[in-house]
Design a protein around this motif. Structure first.
Motif, short mmCIF file in Angstrom:
data_model
loop_
_atom_site.label_atom_id
_atom_site.label_comp_id
_atom_site.label_asym_id
_atom_site.label_seq_id
_atom_site.Cartn_x
_atom_site.Cartn_y
_atom_site.Cartn_z
N LEU A 58 15.09 14.55 -8.74
CA LEU A 58 14.93 13.24 -8.10
C LEU A 58 15.69 12.17 -8.87
N ASN A 59 15.55 12.17 -10.19
CA ASN A 59 16.18 11.13 -11.01
C ASN A 59 17.70 11.28 -11.10
N ALA A 82 1.45 7.12 -6.57
CA ALA A 82 0.45 8.19 -6.71
C ALA A 82 1.07 9.56 -6.42
N ALA A 83 2.03 9.59 -5.49
CA ALA A 83 2.64 10.87 -5.13
C ALA A 83 3.43 11.47 -6.28
N ILE A 84 4.01 10.61 -7.15
CA ILE A 84 4.83 11.11 -8.25
C ILE A 84 4.01 11.34 -9.51
N LEU A 85 2.85 10.66 -9.63
CA LEU A 85 2.01 10.85 -10.80
C LEU A 85 1.22 12.14 -10.67
N LEU A 125 8.03 5.62 -5.30
CA LEU A 125 8.47 6.91 -5.83
C LEU A 125 9.65 6.74 -6.78
N LEU A 126 10.69 6.03 -6.34
CA LEU A 126 11.90 5.88 -7.14
C LEU A 126 11.67 5.00 -8.36
N ALA A 127 10.78 4.01 -8.23
CA ALA A 127 10.54 3.09 -9.34
C ALA A 127 9.75 3.74 -10.47
N LYS A 181 0.83 -1.20 0.00
CA LYS A 181 0.00 0.00 0.00
C LYS A 181 0.87 1.26 0.00
N GLY A 182 1.99 1.22 0.72
CA GLY A 182 2.90 2.35 0.71
C GLY A 182 3.48 2.60 -0.67
N ALA A 183 3.80 1.49 -1.40
CA ALA A 183 4.33 1.62 -2.76
C ALA A 183 3.30 2.25 -3.69
N ILE A 184 2.04 1.84 -3.55
CA ILE A 184 0.97 2.41 -4.38
C ILE A 184 0.81 3.90 -4.09
N ILE A 185 0.87 4.28 -2.81
CA ILE A 185 0.76 5.69 -2.44
C ILE A 185 1.96 6.47 -2.96
#
Length: 277
Positions: free
Chosen positions: A186-187, A21-24, A71-73, A14-18
């Motif tokens: 970020l990248n 969403a934070a980067i989109l 986020l990083l992925a 769930k954290g990965a999904i959030i």
């Protein structure tokens, strides 16, 4: 795998999904957190962190780790898409936002709908209009320069979009011209810029989270409908336009697809996490 381990991995996912969403741009991590049943437990864990440090830390840790991974992925792919397919991506992202509205409205009307809540929506729209007017006054309609101060400001906006469910502050960052420079920093692992972003976000979260919790507890309907106004206004600000062309047909298909994805992901369920595992 026992129940505690299962809870850890589920919160990591769930954290990965959030985090994604934070980067989109347009997607709201706050809305997804609400729909997945972790928003209130996270707010409660942060506000009452020092009352039960170990329990709250163990609850928040997998969510935080998952958020960083998501986020990083995703950031490099989003940067490439924005550089090469900006208009179709914008339509897809608007679809992602609109797909979360039914779930958001269910939460907003949890205690019943009142016509007076629409004053909250009007307030949100007026706030966005005032922001747009202020932006034009300060910059003359040009992009904001990306430096330490504006990176910290970006962190402040990102924090608001995380703490307040429904606010897609990435749309505001795009309107200000800060979204792509933020992705690039970020990248490229621009540590000074990321430190400024983290500082702005961290200060904002700890300074506002108790107030936000109180507002959503005591003025639930007004708060959610105000966010709805902010959301509607931000979509208008970044709408990329409409032209009759084959590309426009692709854009509309992506808008519908984005709507379907978020709608299914945020589809309300009866089971929600009530407390940290």
């Amino acid at each position: 795998m026992d129940e505690r381990q299962n809870g850890f991995w589920m919160r990591l996912l769930k954290g990965a999904i959030i985090g994604i969403a934070a980067i989109l741009p347009g997607a709201s991590g706050g809305v997804l957190a609400v729909s997945m049943g972790v928003y209130r437990p996270v707010i409660d864990a942060v506000v009452g962190f020092f009352k039960a440090v170990k329990r709250n830390a163990l609850f928040l840790l997998p969510l935080g780790l998952g958020g960083v991974v998501g986020l990083l992925a995703t950031s490099r792919l989003v940067e490439w898409l924005m550089a090469n397919w900006r208009m179709p991506v914008m339509y897809a992202l608007i679809g992602l936002v609109l797909g979360g509205v039914p779930s958001f409205m269910k939460e907003a009307n949890q205690h019943g709908f009142r016509k007076r809540y629409l004053f909250g929506t009007a307030f949100g729209i007026v706030l966005i209009l005032l922001f747009a007017a202020g932006d034009k006054l300060i910059t003359g309609g040009q992009a904001w320069p990306f430096n330490g101060w504006t990176a910290a400001l970006a962190g402040v906006l990102i924090a608001f979009g995380t703490v307040i469910p429904g606010i897609s502050t990435s749309f505001i960052l795009m309107y200000m011209g800060l979204y792509e420079p933020l992705l690039s920093a970020l990248n490229s692992f621009n540590i000074p810029a990321m430190a400024c972003v983290a500082a702005g976000a961290g200060v904002t979260v700890f300074a506002t989270i108790t107030l936000v919790k109180r507002m959503f507890d005591r003025h639930h309907g007004y708060a959610y409908y105000a966010v709805l106004g902010l959301l509607a206004g931000s979509i208008v600000l970044i709408f990329p336009g409409f032209t009759w062309s084959p590309m426009q047909a692709l854009c509309l298909a992506l808008l519908i697809g984005g709507f379907a994805v978020t709608y299914l992901l945020c589809k309300p369920t009866d089971a929600e996490e009530k407390k940290p595992a």
